[in-house]
Structure formats: C-alpha cells, structure tokens
Design a protein around this motif. Structure first.
Motif, short mmCIF file in Angstrom:
data_model
loop_
_atom_site.label_atom_id
_atom_site.label_comp_id
_atom_site.label_asym_id
_atom_site.label_seq_id
_atom_site.Cartn_x
_atom_site.Cartn_y
_atom_site.Cartn_z
N LEU A 230 0.83 -1.20 0.00
CA LEU A 230 0.00 0.00 0.00
C LEU A 230 0.87 1.26 0.00
O LEU A 230 0.63 2.20 -0.76
N CYS A 231 1.92 1.25 0.84
CA CYS A 231 2.80 2.42 0.90
C CYS A 231 3.55 2.61 -0.41
O CYS A 231 3.74 3.74 -0.86
N TYR A 232 3.95 1.49 -1.01
CA TYR A 232 4.68 1.57 -2.28
C TYR A 232 3.81 2.25 -3.33
O TYR A 232 4.26 3.16 -4.03
N SER A 233 2.52 1.84 -3.41
CA SER A 233 1.64 2.47 -4.40
C SER A 233 1.43 3.94 -4.06
O SER A 233 1.37 4.78 -4.96
N GLY A 234 1.38 4.26 -2.76
CA GLY A 234 1.24 5.67 -2.36
C GLY A 234 2.46 6.48 -2.78
O GLY A 234 2.33 7.59 -3.30
N LEU A 235 3.65 5.91 -2.58
CA LEU A 235 4.88 6.62 -2.92
C LEU A 235 4.99 6.84 -4.43
O LEU A 235 5.45 7.88 -4.90
N ARG A 236 4.56 5.82 -5.23
CA ARG A 236 4.64 5.93 -6.68
C ARG A 236 3.74 7.03 -7.22
O ARG A 236 3.97 7.53 -8.30
N SER A 237 2.70 7.40 -6.46
CA SER A 237 1.76 8.38 -6.99
C SER A 237 2.16 9.82 -6.67
O SER A 237 1.44 10.74 -6.99
N ILE A 238 3.34 10.01 -6.01
CA ILE A 238 3.80 11.37 -5.74
C ILE A 238 4.47 11.92 -7.00
O ILE A 238 5.42 11.31 -7.51
N PRO A 239 4.01 13.05 -7.53
CA PRO A 239 4.60 13.60 -8.76
C PRO A 239 6.08 13.95 -8.58
O PRO A 239 6.49 14.37 -7.49
N TYR B 159 8.15 15.87 5.10
CA TYR B 159 7.24 16.91 4.58
C TYR B 159 6.66 16.59 3.21
O TYR B 159 5.75 17.28 2.77
N ILE B 160 7.17 15.58 2.51
CA ILE B 160 6.57 15.23 1.21
C ILE B 160 5.97 13.83 1.27
O ILE B 160 4.78 13.64 1.07
N GLN B 161 6.84 12.83 1.59
CA GLN B 161 6.37 11.45 1.45
C GLN B 161 5.33 11.09 2.50
O GLN B 161 4.28 10.55 2.17
N LEU B 162 5.61 11.42 3.77
CA LEU B 162 4.68 10.99 4.82
C LEU B 162 3.29 11.64 4.66
O LEU B 162 2.29 10.94 4.73
N PRO B 163 3.21 12.96 4.42
CA PRO B 163 1.87 13.53 4.23
C PRO B 163 1.12 12.93 3.05
O PRO B 163 -0.08 12.71 3.12
N LYS B 164 1.87 12.61 1.96
CA LYS B 164 1.21 12.03 0.79
C LYS B 164 0.80 10.59 1.04
O LYS B 164 -0.01 10.02 0.31
N LEU B 165 1.38 9.98 2.08
CA LEU B 165 1.05 8.59 2.38
C LEU B 165 -0.17 8.48 3.29
O LEU B 165 -0.68 7.38 3.51
N THR B 166 -0.64 9.61 3.83
CA THR B 166 -1.71 9.55 4.83
C THR B 166 -2.88 8.68 4.37
O THR B 166 -3.35 7.82 5.11
N ASN B 167 -3.33 8.91 3.13
CA ASN B 167 -4.50 8.16 2.64
C ASN B 167 -4.30 6.65 2.70
O ASN B 167 -5.16 5.94 3.21
N VAL B 168 -3.17 6.18 2.16
CA VAL B 168 -2.97 4.74 2.15
C VAL B 168 -2.71 4.23 3.56
O VAL B 168 -3.08 3.10 3.90
N LEU B 169 -2.10 5.07 4.41
CA LEU B 169 -1.85 4.62 5.78
C LEU B 169 -3.16 4.44 6.55
O LEU B 169 -3.27 3.52 7.37
N VAL B 170 -4.15 5.30 6.27
CA VAL B 170 -5.46 5.12 6.89
C VAL B 170 -5.98 3.73 6.57
O VAL B 170 -6.41 2.97 7.45
N ILE B 171 -5.92 3.38 5.28
CA ILE B 171 -6.44 2.08 4.86
C ILE B 171 -5.61 0.97 5.49
O ILE B 171 -6.16 -0.02 6.00
N ALA B 172 -4.28 1.14 5.49
CA ALA B 172 -3.41 0.10 6.04
C ALA B 172 -3.70 -0.11 7.53
O ALA B 172 -3.87 -1.25 7.98
#
Lengths: 90, 295
Positions: free
Chosen positions: B171-180, B200-213
């Motif tokens: 899940l995190c991998y897919s979240g990381l791949r979606s960061i422009p 400040y970039i990766q962790l905030p962008k991961l919030t959505n997938v981390l909720v699911i995880a």
C-alpha cells in the motif's frame, strides 16, 4: 421468520431504528442537512450526529448492564437525553 | 451558490447491493441480537433472559483477559508493521525488472491461506524438526512455544509481521509511486535532506494509504483466529487465546448460543467504535490541512 427467534423487545428495537432511518430520510428530503460544528471536536452532519448518539447509546447500555445494578430504563433515558442534546448542540 | 443539481435518485442504483447486504449481514446480525436476549434450547423451547447474558459476559474474567490480550496484540503488530512497511516501501526499487521481482517476492506471504501459515510456523518452530526451533535450541536458547508464554507471544507476533507487513509495504509503495516528480525536484532545489523529504513530502502524501493500512491491519488482527489457533491452540494455558477463539469455543464448542450472541454484539460494537474513531480522526486531520477538499 421463526428461525430468527424474534422477541417483542428486539422487534420494537429494530422497528425504532428503521423508523429513525426513515424519518432521517424524510427530514433530509424536506430540508437537507448542513455540516456544522457544535460542541463535538469535529464538524458533523445530522446523520453523523445520529450515528454518534446511537453508538454511544449502545455503550451507555453496556456500561449500565455490566457494571451497575441500575435499571436498563435509566440507560435508555440517559441515551434519549444524550441523543437530543447531541442532535441539537453536537 | 453553485448550480449543481443534487439528484438523489442515484441512490436507487445502490438498492441491489443493499438487498445483498441485507441477506448476508443485516438479517443475520438481527438474528444474533434476538439470540442474545434469549436462552434458545430448541425450535420450540426458548426463554426470554433479557440482559442477563450481557451482564455475565461483561463480568467474565477470562473474557476480559482475552480482551486485554487482543488489544495488546493489535497495538504491538500495528507498532511494528506500519513503520516496517513504510521502511520497506522506501527502499524498494522504483522501476525496471527489479521492481516487479521485489513486488512478487514480498507479496508471496499474502497468498498463503491462514491455516497454512499457522502450520508452516508450527513446523518451523518445533524443537525436533523445525529449522527455527532446532536452531535456537542448538544455540542454547530455551525456546518452546508450548511451554513458555513469552516464546508463544513472540512467535505469533513474528508470524503476523511476516504474513502481513507485505500488505502495508505494498500500500505504501503504491502511495509513494503516486507522488509527482515535481515535489522531489522542488526538494532538490531547496537542498532538502532525506529526512525532510520523508517528513514533509512522502509521509503527508502517504496519509491516505496509511489510513487504509491501519484500518485493515487493525480489523484483521482484532479478528485473528486461524493462525494462533493452529500455531499454539491458544496456549500455553490461555496466554495466547484471543477474542475470536474464545468466541468460537463458546459458540461451537459449548453451544452456548445466547452468551456467545451477546459476546458477538459487544465484540462488533468495539470494532465499530475503534474503526469509526480511526477513520474520523484521520479524515478530520486531512480536512484541517486542506480545507478546500481534494487530496
């Protein structure tokens, strides 16, 4: 329906839940809800507040049944008051 | 004012799903509620017991212990799997055949049925024939999951981490791949450190997938049954007996349908409460961050 072993209290319970959901639907059609912030830490819609009050009502009942010798009607009364407070000011 | 027309007729499309859910979840759940207030002995012999089962379940010491163990277990595996999953996702190769190979390798444990995972670890940890059990014993460590509660706990946690960390990592991998890429370019221009990029970039962008995880892992671990049942059978004693195993013993082993129905409802309410709190808190945090919506 006999396999569901219905009893009068549980039938009343589920009918009231169904009536609440139908009432909320009707209310929503007549005047759509607006998300707002009350005393709860989050902004909620009408449906959110109903859900929160029903869930907390379940735990109020469990607390009264499990850890006190009070009547279940006291739990019900508490939950009803809590529901009204939450719906109005929550 | 916007001119969007709100058309609630779309809800009619949800009806077929509602009928399905009614048959698979709502009606059975209503039946459980009916059972929880009665002593059902047979088709024509049932007695109304009111709140008696709830009172006895809530005051049952062994169930309370199972509940505490369950919470401890879920918190432990979350505390290990979420950081570990993020870490694995960060060091996974980003493109090329290596990316596919690593993805397949780490997904393998997810494909194994739960009972089989239990059996694998049961054999793996045996002192006479198991690689891990035998190895630890040869090293002079007194390792025995059927005798030491600590060993049993450590093994169950290790097994769950092995089985489910890949899910968090994926899940995190897919979240990381979606960061422009533009975010990373901006960070390079600012000469941001690796930690600053993560914070400040990766962790905030991961919030959505981390909720699911977190939600998935919490619910899974809170309902864990097959793996510890096969591995330790809940022992030694009752040191690894979790809630669902207590429930199964009560409902299937002893046929106490009334008490186990009351137990199921309490169990369900706890899961509902925790999931709702998780979900609302995290969604709320996001809304605060960007009040105009969007991710």
């Amino acid at each position: 329906m006999t396999w569901m072993v219905w009893t009068t209290p549980t039938a009343i319970f589920f009918s009231s839940i169904a009536a609440m959901l139908a009432g909320m639907t009707l209310w929503e059609i007549l005047s759509p809800t607006i998300e707002r912030k009350g005393f709860l830490p989050i902004s909620t819609t009408r449906g959110d507040r109903l859900f929160i009050s029903l869930l907390s009502a379940a735990f109020i009942h469990l607390g009264v049944i499990g850890f006190t010798t009070l009547s279940i009607w006291i739990a019900l009364a508490l939950s009803a008051v809590w529901l009204l407070v939450l719906m109005r000011w929550g | 004012m916007n001119n969007k027309v709100l058309n609630n007729r779309a809800w009619l499309l949800v009806l077929p799903m509602l009928v399905l859910v009614a048959f698979s979840a709502i009606i059975p759940l209503m039946t459980v509620v009916n059972y929880s207030v009665q002593d059902v002995l047979g088709p024509n012999a049932r007695f109304f017991t009111g709140t008696e089962w709830f009172h006895s379940i809530l005051n049952d010491a062994s169930l309370r212990n199972a509940f505490v163990r369950q919470i401890l277990f879920s918190l432990t595996i979350l505390a290990i799997q979420v950081p570990l999953g993020i870490g694995i996702a960060l060091i996974m190769p980003k493109r090329g055949w290596q990316a596919s190979a690593v993805l397949i390798l780490i997904t393998l444990p997810l494909l194994i049925p739960w009972n089989v995972v239990g059996s694998i670890w049961q054999i793996f940890t045996r002192g006479d024939i198991g690689l891990m059990g035998w190895g630890l014993r040869e090293l002079g460590i007194n390792y025995n999951i059927t005798r030491n509660a600590g060993d049993a706990w450590a093994t169950i946690i290790l097994m769950d981490v092995w089985h489910w960390t890949p899910l968090v990592a994926m899940l995190c991998y897919s979240g990381l791949r979606s960061i422009p890429e533009a975010y990373y370019q901006a960070a390079r221009i600012d000469r941001a450190s690796k930690w600053a990029i993560f914070r400040y970039i990766q962790l905030p962008k991961l919030t959505n997938v981390l909720v699911i995880a977190v939600l998935l892992r919490f619910m899974h671990s809170f309902m864990i049954y097959a793996e510890p049942f096969v591995l330790t059978g809940g022992g030694p004693g009752s040191s690894t007996t979790f809630l669902s195993q207590s429930l199964a013993t009560m409902a299937i082993g002893q046929q106490d349908l009334g008490p186990s129905a009351a137990f199921s409802i309490i169990y369900f309410l706890v899961i509902l409460l925790v999931s709702w709190v998780f979900y609302t808190t995290i969604m709320h945090m996001q809304k605060d961050k960007n009040p105009h919506g969007g991710a």
